[in-house]
Design a protein around this motif. Structure first.
Motif, mmCIF file in Angstrom:
data_model
loop_
_atom_site.group_PDB
_atom_site.id
_atom_site.type_symbol
_atom_site.label_atom_id
_atom_site.label_comp_id
_atom_site.label_asym_id
_atom_site.label_seq_id
_atom_site.Cartn_x
_atom_site.Cartn_y
_atom_site.Cartn_z
ATOM 1 N N MET A 145 0.675 -1.282 0.067
ATOM 2 C CA MET A 145 -0.001 0.007 0.111
ATOM 3 C C MET A 145 0.895 1.393 0.026
ATOM 4 O O MET A 145 0.525 2.336 -0.762
ATOM 5 N N ALA A 146 2.069 1.247 0.837
ATOM 6 C CA ALA A 146 3.020 2.372 0.766
ATOM 7 C C ALA A 146 3.616 2.514 -0.787
ATOM 8 O O ALA A 146 3.589 3.809 -1.119
ATOM 9 N N GLY A 147 3.676 1.438 -1.606
ATOM 10 C CA GLY A 147 4.373 1.635 -2.736
ATOM 11 C C GLY A 147 3.202 2.343 -3.560
ATOM 12 O O GLY A 147 3.398 2.936 -4.693
ATOM 13 N N LEU A 148 1.995 1.847 -3.445
ATOM 14 C CA LEU A 148 0.865 2.490 -4.077
ATOM 15 C C LEU A 148 0.523 3.902 -4.067
ATOM 16 O O LEU A 148 0.412 4.689 -4.710
ATOM 17 N N ALA A 149 0.716 4.157 -2.658
ATOM 18 C CA ALA A 149 0.404 5.507 -2.056
ATOM 19 C C ALA A 149 1.795 6.463 -2.991
ATOM 20 O O ALA A 149 1.258 7.644 -3.211
ATOM 21 N N GLY A 150 2.820 5.871 -2.923
ATOM 22 C CA GLY A 150 4.103 6.567 -3.521
ATOM 23 C C GLY A 150 3.749 6.924 -5.072
ATOM 24 O O GLY A 150 4.078 7.673 -5.411
ATOM 25 N N GLY A 151 3.172 5.821 -5.698
ATOM 26 C CA GLY A 151 3.181 5.700 -7.187
ATOM 27 C C GLY A 151 1.869 6.346 -7.661
ATOM 28 O O GLY A 151 1.949 6.763 -8.898
ATOM 29 N N ILE A 152 0.610 6.560 -7.072
ATOM 30 C CA ILE A 152 -0.615 6.800 -7.647
ATOM 31 C C ILE A 152 -0.729 8.155 -7.881
ATOM 32 O O ILE A 152 -1.281 8.769 -8.917
ATOM 33 N N PHE A 153 0.496 9.055 -7.425
ATOM 34 C CA PHE A 153 0.877 10.434 -7.702
ATOM 35 C C PHE A 153 0.819 10.461 -9.316
ATOM 36 O O PHE A 153 0.497 11.450 -10.102
ATOM 37 N N PHE A 154 1.431 9.285 -10.017
ATOM 38 C CA PHE A 154 2.049 9.627 -11.207
ATOM 39 C C PHE A 154 0.778 9.187 -12.124
ATOM 40 O O PHE A 154 0.677 9.400 -13.471
ATOM 41 N N ILE A 155 -0.182 8.457 -11.699
ATOM 42 C CA ILE A 155 -1.563 8.244 -12.549
ATOM 43 C C ILE A 155 -2.094 9.525 -12.812
ATOM 44 O O ILE A 155 -2.564 10.114 -13.863
ATOM 45 N N GLY A 156 -2.301 10.367 -11.498
ATOM 46 C CA GLY A 156 -2.854 11.707 -11.672
ATOM 47 C C GLY A 156 -2.120 12.836 -12.631
ATOM 48 O O GLY A 156 -2.435 13.643 -13.217
ATOM 49 N N TYR A 157 -0.408 12.469 -12.597
ATOM 50 C CA TYR A 157 0.446 13.290 -13.299
ATOM 51 C C TYR A 157 0.161 13.512 -14.701
ATOM 52 O O TYR A 157 0.405 14.029 -15.300
ATOM 53 N N LEU A 158 -0.631 12.238 -15.098
ATOM 54 C CA LEU A 158 -0.694 12.142 -16.757
ATOM 55 C C LEU A 158 -1.777 13.269 -17.421
ATOM 56 O O LEU A 158 -1.540 13.741 -18.131
ATOM 57 N N LEU A 209 4.888 7.187 -15.968
ATOM 58 C CA LEU A 209 4.183 6.123 -15.539
ATOM 59 C C LEU A 209 5.100 5.383 -14.921
ATOM 60 O O LEU A 209 4.894 4.349 -14.075
ATOM 61 N N GLY A 210 6.599 5.451 -15.276
ATOM 62 C CA GLY A 210 7.607 4.636 -14.651
ATOM 63 C C GLY A 210 7.688 5.096 -13.069
ATOM 64 O O GLY A 210 7.978 4.306 -12.249
ATOM 65 N N GLY A 211 7.195 6.272 -12.626
ATOM 66 C CA GLY A 211 7.115 6.881 -11.561
ATOM 67 C C GLY A 211 6.074 5.881 -10.518
ATOM 68 O O GLY A 211 6.224 6.221 -9.337
#
Length: 432
Positions: A58-71, A381-383
């Motif tokens: 979940m920590a990885g998802l919280a760190g990475g979901i930023f980059f979905i919005g970043y699109l 998306l790599g982020g």
């Protein structure tokens, strides 16, 4: 001698006010954006995980979901910077960053955190294509590698500031105060941005006529050269069908996987390696970012001096991959492993300034802003993949597996960079 070369030569005695009036406000704004982006890396081992019940995946998802919005705002931001008012766009973005940061400090469960991280990604999405387009509006090709590198230096500078500041705030108060403080900083920077920046030379009241005319002529001459090598009428949709565009996207994707996998898990890796408290981890996390400053200057200067772009993207990516692998291979020797992590820092952003000087050489000005947006959006998306992949591999296997996956990703990016076309390289000064 080429048009660009003659323009550069004639610009030797031209005032360089643009370096002092354009670079600092852009750099400071980017620093704040990155602090807002990565403060979660310190908040998680600093108490957020326990309080909100966040697992490694979940920590990885919280760190990475930023980059979905970043699109979402990448291409609109790039186009706006070319045709509209990038200054106003960034001003409103700063306000959004402030509000979202403060709300993150009030989160009471992991789902609120995920939603706010997604919204932060949306609000930061247009920033990089806007500021890179502004750099393209103000700096000729002979200066662009260094200008990009100085701006992208926001990553190590933000790391140097965020690491000890986050450790101190969390140790003195708690992880929530970290988000409150950085929200207020965004409001302060919004005021600075509003009073200092200009979109392009034609709009600036402070610039001398000599500097303005030099920039307008030099940048126009560069576009005429690109017109002779590329299709001037090409639209962004046509550019998307070119193989080189997708190679740039893939280089950026595997690069960002390594960067953000490293950045968002570095405090956790250091805490596990040294068994130190979060304040000690904050101080240890400074040195990799100090190294990054030197790496960026060295590689961008070499690239500008030689005109070699592909090589000075591929070399630091390879160095990053090797140091990432060594940090695991040497883990039985704490300080050697830490030295490898510092080595990662030296290379972490060394390729970035050079990489972002390539799109203006391949695409005309009308589509370059949108092209940057697409490259940054899909590449970032790599982020998402980097932090999430590391989190899953830690949960299922071990931290070693997560770190090795980042090394492999960076090695792929290095190989892909070498396959880019020869026209990515700038003509050497004095070339016919």
């Amino acid at each position: 001698m080429s048009l660009t070369s003659s323009s550069v030569a004639s610009g030797a005695s031209i005032p360089n006010t643009r370096w002092l009036r354009i670079i600092p406000p852009i750099l400071i704004t980017c620093i704040i954006s990155y602090m807002d982006r990565v403060n979660i890396a310190f908040a998680m081992p600093g108490g957020m995980d326990d309080e909100l019940g966040i697992s490694a995946s979940m920590a990885g998802l919280a760190g990475g979901i930023f980059f979905i919005g970043y699109l979402f705002l990448q291409v609109p931001g790039g186009k706006l910077a070319v045709y509209g008012n990038g200054k106003r766009f960034i001003g409103w973005s700063l306000l959004a960053w402030a509000v979202i940061s403060i709300l993150t400090g009030m989160a009471t469960n992991q789902y609120q955190l995920l939603g706010l991280r997604f919204l932060l990604g949306v609000s930061e999405g247009g920033m990089l294509p806007v500021v890179l387009t502004m750099i393209g509006n103000w700096f000729p090709d002979s200066e662009r590698g260094r200008a990009n590198a100085i701006v992208i230096m926001f990553v190590p500078i933000a790391g140097i500031l965020t690491a000890p500041l986050s450790g101190w705030i969390i140790s003195s108060w708690d992880w929530r105060m970290l988000f409150f403080v950085e929200g207020v900083l965004s409001l302060v920077v919004m005021a600075l941005w509003s009073f200092t920046i200009s979109n392009r030379p034609q709009e600036a009241k402070w610039i001398s006529e000599a500097e303005k005319n030099y920039l307008i002529k030099t940048l126009h001459d560069e576009q005429l050269q690109i017109k002779g090598k590329n299709n001037r009428k090409a639209s962004l949709r046509q550019v998307m069908r070119e193989p080189v565009m997708w190679r740039l996207i893939m280089v950026n994707f595997f690069y960002q996987t390594g960067i953000y996998g490293y950045t968002l898990w570095l405090p956790t890796i250091l805490k596990g390696l040294t068994n130190g408290n979060i304040e000690q981890v904050g101080w240890l996390a400074i040195l990799p970012y100090v190294g990054a400053i030197f790496g960026m200057f060295i590689f961008s200067s070499l690239s500008d001096a030689t005109g070699r772009r592909k090589l000075f993207v591929a070399l630091p990516l390879a160095g990053f991959a090797i140091c990432m692998a060594l940090s695991v291979l040497l883990k039985a020797h704490i300080w050697w492993s830490y030295a490898a992590l510092v080595g990662c820092g030296v290379f972490i952003q060394s390729a970035a300034g050079v990489f972002w000087s390539i799109p203006p050489r391949l695409f005309n000005a009308e589509v370059a802003g949108g092209a940057r947006g697409v490259i940054n959006a899909l590449g970032n998306l790599g982020g998402f993949c980097g932090p999430y992949m590391v989190g899953v591999l830690i949960a299922e296997y071990s931290k070693d597996a997560g770190v090795y996956s980042l090394a492999i990703s960076l090695a792929i990016a290095s190989v892909l960079a070498l396959t880019l076309p020869a026209r990515c390289d700038a003509p050497q000064k004095g070339a016919a």
